[in-house]
Design an enzyme around this catalytic site. Sequence first.
Site, PDB file in Angstrom:
ATOM      1  N   ASP A 159     -17.700   6.853  -0.864  1.00 28.72           N
ATOM      2  CA  ASP A 159     -16.274   6.516   0.129  1.00 28.72           C
ATOM      3  C   ASP A 159     -15.973   8.205   0.355  1.00 28.72           C
ATOM      4  O   ASP A 159     -16.690   9.136   0.456  1.00 28.72           O
ATOM      5  CB  ASP A 159     -14.936   6.101  -1.007  1.00 28.72           C
ATOM      6  CG  ASP A 159     -13.867   6.164  -0.187  1.00 28.72           C
ATOM      7  OD1 ASP A 159     -13.668   5.718   1.021  1.00 28.72           O
ATOM      8  OD2 ASP A 159     -12.793   6.321  -1.437  1.00 28.72           O
ATOM      9  N   CYS A 183     -16.592   1.080   0.863  1.00 31.28           N
ATOM     10  CA  CYS A 183     -15.378   0.673   1.626  1.00 31.28           C
ATOM     11  C   CYS A 183     -14.862   0.518   2.821  1.00 31.28           C
ATOM     12  O   CYS A 183     -14.057   0.328   3.394  1.00 31.28           O
ATOM     13  CB  CYS A 183     -13.961   0.793   0.497  1.00 31.28           C
ATOM     14  SG  CYS A 183     -13.520   2.232   1.033  1.00 31.28           S
ATOM     15  N   ARG A 211       1.064  -1.689   0.053  1.00 34.77           N
ATOM     16  CA  ARG A 211       0.252   0.696  -0.012  1.00 34.77           C
ATOM     17  C   ARG A 211       0.868   1.836   0.244  1.00 34.77           C
ATOM     18  O   ARG A 211       2.138   1.217   1.243  1.00 34.77           O
ATOM     19  CB  ARG A 211      -0.814  -0.060   1.155  1.00 34.77           C
ATOM     20  CG  ARG A 211      -1.802   0.902   0.998  1.00 34.77           C
ATOM     21  CD  ARG A 211      -2.809   1.016   2.701  1.00 34.77           C
ATOM     22  NE  ARG A 211      -3.595   0.121   1.720  1.00 34.77           N
ATOM     23  CZ  ARG A 211      -4.988   0.549   2.616  1.00 34.77           C
ATOM     24  NH1 ARG A 211      -5.469   1.189   3.321  1.00 34.77           N
ATOM     25  NH2 ARG A 211      -6.274  -0.466   1.952  1.00 34.77           N
ATOM     26  N   ARG A 260     -13.355  -8.670   1.555  1.00 36.41           N
ATOM     27  CA  ARG A 260     -11.562  -8.533   1.325  1.00 36.41           C
ATOM     28  C   ARG A 260     -11.301  -9.698   1.974  1.00 36.41           C
ATOM     29  O   ARG A 260      -9.960 -10.149   0.997  1.00 36.41           O
ATOM     30  CB  ARG A 260     -11.673  -7.563   2.564  1.00 36.41           C
ATOM     31  CG  ARG A 260     -12.286  -6.104   1.869  1.00 36.41           C
ATOM     32  CD  ARG A 260     -11.871  -5.814   0.412  1.00 36.41           C
ATOM     33  NE  ARG A 260      -9.881  -5.418   0.185  1.00 36.41           N
ATOM     34  CZ  ARG A 260      -9.690  -4.401   0.414  1.00 36.41           C
ATOM     35  NH1 ARG A 260     -10.120  -3.451   1.829  1.00 36.41           N
ATOM     36  NH2 ARG A 260      -8.068  -4.795   0.589  1.00 36.41           N
ATOM     37  N   GLN A 271     -10.138  -4.207  -3.162  1.00 37.14           N
ATOM     38  CA  GLN A 271     -11.510  -3.972  -2.393  1.00 37.14           C
ATOM     39  C   GLN A 271     -12.297  -3.949  -3.869  1.00 37.14           C
ATOM     40  O   GLN A 271     -13.499  -4.330  -3.395  1.00 37.14           O
ATOM     41  CB  GLN A 271     -11.410  -2.117  -2.518  1.00 37.14           C
ATOM     42  CG  GLN A 271     -12.396  -1.390  -1.638  1.00 37.14           C
ATOM     43  CD  GLN A 271     -13.072  -1.941  -0.424  1.00 37.14           C
ATOM     44  OE1 GLN A 271     -12.175  -1.685   0.279  1.00 37.14           O
ATOM     45  NE2 GLN A 271     -14.276  -2.313  -0.250  1.00 37.14           N
ATOM     46  N   HIS A 291      -7.582   1.175  -6.249  1.00 42.86           N
ATOM     47  CA  HIS A 291      -8.094  -0.093  -5.360  1.00 42.86           C
ATOM     48  C   HIS A 291      -8.384  -0.700  -5.190  1.00 42.86           C
ATOM     49  O   HIS A 291      -9.369  -1.685  -5.241  1.00 42.86           O
ATOM     50  CB  HIS A 291      -8.923   0.696  -3.689  1.00 42.86           C
ATOM     51  CG  HIS A 291      -8.524  -0.300  -2.421  1.00 42.86           C
ATOM     52  ND1 HIS A 291      -7.926  -0.884  -2.091  1.00 42.86           N
ATOM     53  CD2 HIS A 291      -8.753   0.515  -1.727  1.00 42.86           C
ATOM     54  CE1 HIS A 291      -8.217  -1.202  -1.189  1.00 42.86           C
ATOM     55  NE2 HIS A 291      -8.568  -0.613  -0.373  1.00 42.86           N
TER      56      HIS A 291
END
Length: 308
Positions: free
Chosen positions: A225, A266, A107, A294, A137, A134
Amino acid sequence: MNHFLDINRTDAAELRQIIEGARAMKDARNGRPRGMTDDETPLAGHMVALIFEKPSTRTRVSFDVGVRQMGGQTMVLSGADMQLGHGETIADTARVLSRYVDLIMIRTFEEQTLIEMAEHADVPVINGLTNRTHPCQIMADIMTFEEHRGPIAGRKVVWSGDGNNVFNSFAHAAGQFGFDLTFTGPEPLDPERGFLEEARAKGVNVTIERDPHKAVEGADLVVTDTWVSMHDPVSARERRHNQLRGYQVNEDLMARAKPDALFMHCLPAHRDDEATSAVMDGPHSVIFDEAENRLHAQKAIMRWCLGV
Ligand code: CP
Ligand code: NVA
């Protein structure tokens, strides 16, 4: 080398296999995501490095647990503790890590860091979020939609809010999984046009609609988000809140989508900013299924990367 860098960089048929693999592994656990060993342990003897240059709860814990359930071992590294970006090149770090570990999940901030890591590593690299995308996700989100509502192909997904990294991976997924995507948000926070154009070129309907009420008409899925992502300057917070207030996902907005529309986020969420608690905890919401998935989706991604 099977790197998992972005949804548009993996073949659509292989993405589908990953989702099916995740589904099978989830089913095999009989509704119990916790518990440290799967029946099969395909990662036995494998060491996985999990590198974080930004904070994380879900990505960190779900990757760590997922590796252990499959019999592997993990090493969680924070960017600040490493030489990464403090003089040593990404390429050299990639070459060194490849002598010790079998798989790297990172990340990071700049997409270029991920790309360089993948170019120079002798082991697969997984994107655990960059400023631009991402993908893990959204693999979990596709899995979640389909377990509740069946195939996502041909459905209408509406994103309300900031055109950020999570949106961009939805745009990649629209092209690969064949669903329509509408972005609704203020023009200064539009996603990069390239993400929209690439999806359109794959034959799906991708639109921008400034009016959130119109945008959600006929939606099968409404997504939002955080209004301020980890890479955004804190100084932009107030301006962004003012720009985005009209795009909050609340009960009034959800009532204009299809009656059986799902709501996704998310997480982490700022309750009563981008989405109200009434929606997050309401009948449309599948936010905690997304979080659980996930785990399952990433286990399937890791198996695909390692060919095990
Ligand atoms: N959704 C997600 O990636 O959460 P974390 O930042 O907690 O990993
Ligand atoms: N857009 C958010 C997602 C966090 C999982 C961020 O980048 O901060």
